[in-house]
Design an enzyme around this catalytic site. Sequence first.
Site, mmCIF file in Angstrom:
data_model
loop_
_atom_site.group_PDB
_atom_site.id
_atom_site.type_symbol
_atom_site.label_atom_id
_atom_site.label_comp_id
_atom_site.label_asym_id
_atom_site.label_seq_id
_atom_site.Cartn_x
_atom_site.Cartn_y
_atom_site.Cartn_z
ATOM 1 N N SER A 211 0.836 -1.203 0.000
ATOM 2 C CA SER A 211 0.000 0.000 0.000
ATOM 3 C C SER A 211 0.865 1.244 0.000
ATOM 4 C CB SER A 211 -0.855 -0.039 1.267
ATOM 5 O OG SER A 211 -1.455 1.204 1.497
ATOM 6 N N TYR B 210 -2.244 -1.104 10.807
ATOM 7 C CA TYR B 210 -2.490 -1.666 9.474
ATOM 8 C C TYR B 210 -1.296 -1.375 8.564
ATOM 9 C CZ TYR B 210 -3.863 -1.801 4.620
ATOM 10 O OH TYR B 210 -3.855 -2.043 3.272
ATOM 11 N N LYS C 31 1.778 -3.853 6.535
ATOM 12 C CA LYS C 31 2.236 -3.839 5.129
ATOM 13 C C LYS C 31 3.746 -3.649 5.086
ATOM 14 C CE LYS C 31 -1.675 -4.547 3.280
ATOM 15 N NZ LYS C 31 -1.944 -5.855 2.724
#
Length: 336
Positions: free
Chosen positions: A124, A148, A152
């Site tokens: 991302s 989150y 990644k």
Amino acid sequence: MTILVTGGAGYIGSHTCVELLSGGYDVAVVDNYYNSVPAVLDRVEKITGKTLKRYDCDIRDRGGLERVFSENKIDAVIHFAGLKAVGESTKLPLLYYENNISGSVVLFEVMEKYDCKKIVFSSSATVYGNNPIPYKEDMVTGDVSSPYGRTKHFIEQILGDIYKSDNGWSISLLRYFNPIGAHESGLIGEDPNGIPNNLMPYISRVAIGKLPQLTVFGGDYDTKDGTCIRDYIHVVDLAKAHLCAVAKILDTTGIEAYNIGNGVGYSVLDIIRAFEKASGKKLNYVIGDRREGDLPAFYADATKANKELNWHAEYDIEKMCADSWNFQKNNPDGIK
Ligand code: NAD
Ligand code: WQD
């Protein structure tokens, strides 16, 4: 050639399955349907007129994954499975670390055991954090603002370590910007449970009358109209990038990151206007407070993906909005 797609019933995964099947690949999907429903895969089959193999399986379930690898000769994996709600991740960090990171480690271990060393990973733009724009792949990453985002970043690092330990791996890290839009059939699209966190599904639900009003998070940013700037990308363009990445990893070894965005920034108000034009509906919105953690503006430099993957985004924001609306209109209650 068989591609294993983890999280294949989800928003980006389902569009990628359509492109893979249309491109002549055999597809096996692993999903635990935490944030999707099996009917999505029926629709993928309807669109393509082809069938895929389905495994109702959690990526943390080693035995389940081993079954997939022993029943199929998997040539490469596209790894979408993961939790993705930024706000939720700040409240439930351990759930995110367990699901996203532990799940990925189990998947990589099983891949190694079955000598499948080719993977495309859904990363991302969030890994860039507070870098200057446009973001480029060689920037320092990891200054992330949520658990989150950290999952990644950590998974990218884990894959880097795996490659360092064994140069036989071939790894593509695709850093997505803001995917919106839907397949033009209107059969698959973004269908989040509950109240959406992201802009486009929120707008769609206001337009269809399921939510009363959109709040624009902040109107006092130092941008052209005071609202945040993002790089929106049509989900079908994004899905096609995965086919380009698969073609590349099947042929090479190494690890490379690629930005998958349009390279153009649009403000929240630009998106509202484009959606109103595409849908013919007036959107009810107010300008509210800033949302914590939002960066004022970011967009991609996608030159590397253009050159090395031979991938180019085709669709503009009018098409993105028209397809999002078409999906919402055809599925007012989501996919059942
Ligand atoms: P999604 O929630 O629609 O799809 C993810 C799928 O993975 C769902 O079908 C879910 O049921 C499944 N899943 C989750 N945990 C699982 C587990 N432990 N085992 C098996 N299946 C599991 O999300 P999406 O928008 O399609 O995103 C796909 C990937 O791309 C995610 O990894 C996400 O973090 C990443 N990503 C998404 C965006 C975005 O804005 N949508 C942007 C950048 C990166
Ligand atoms: C877009 C813009 C909001 C909702 C997130 C993740 C990122 C990536 C993509 C996974 C922002 C504004 C939104 C609303 C609004 N996902 N907005 N009102 O935050 O850019 O990126 O999704 O990797 O990691 O952080 O996407 O769709 O939430 O917001 O004004 O009700 O819309 O402030 O400017 P974001 P988004």
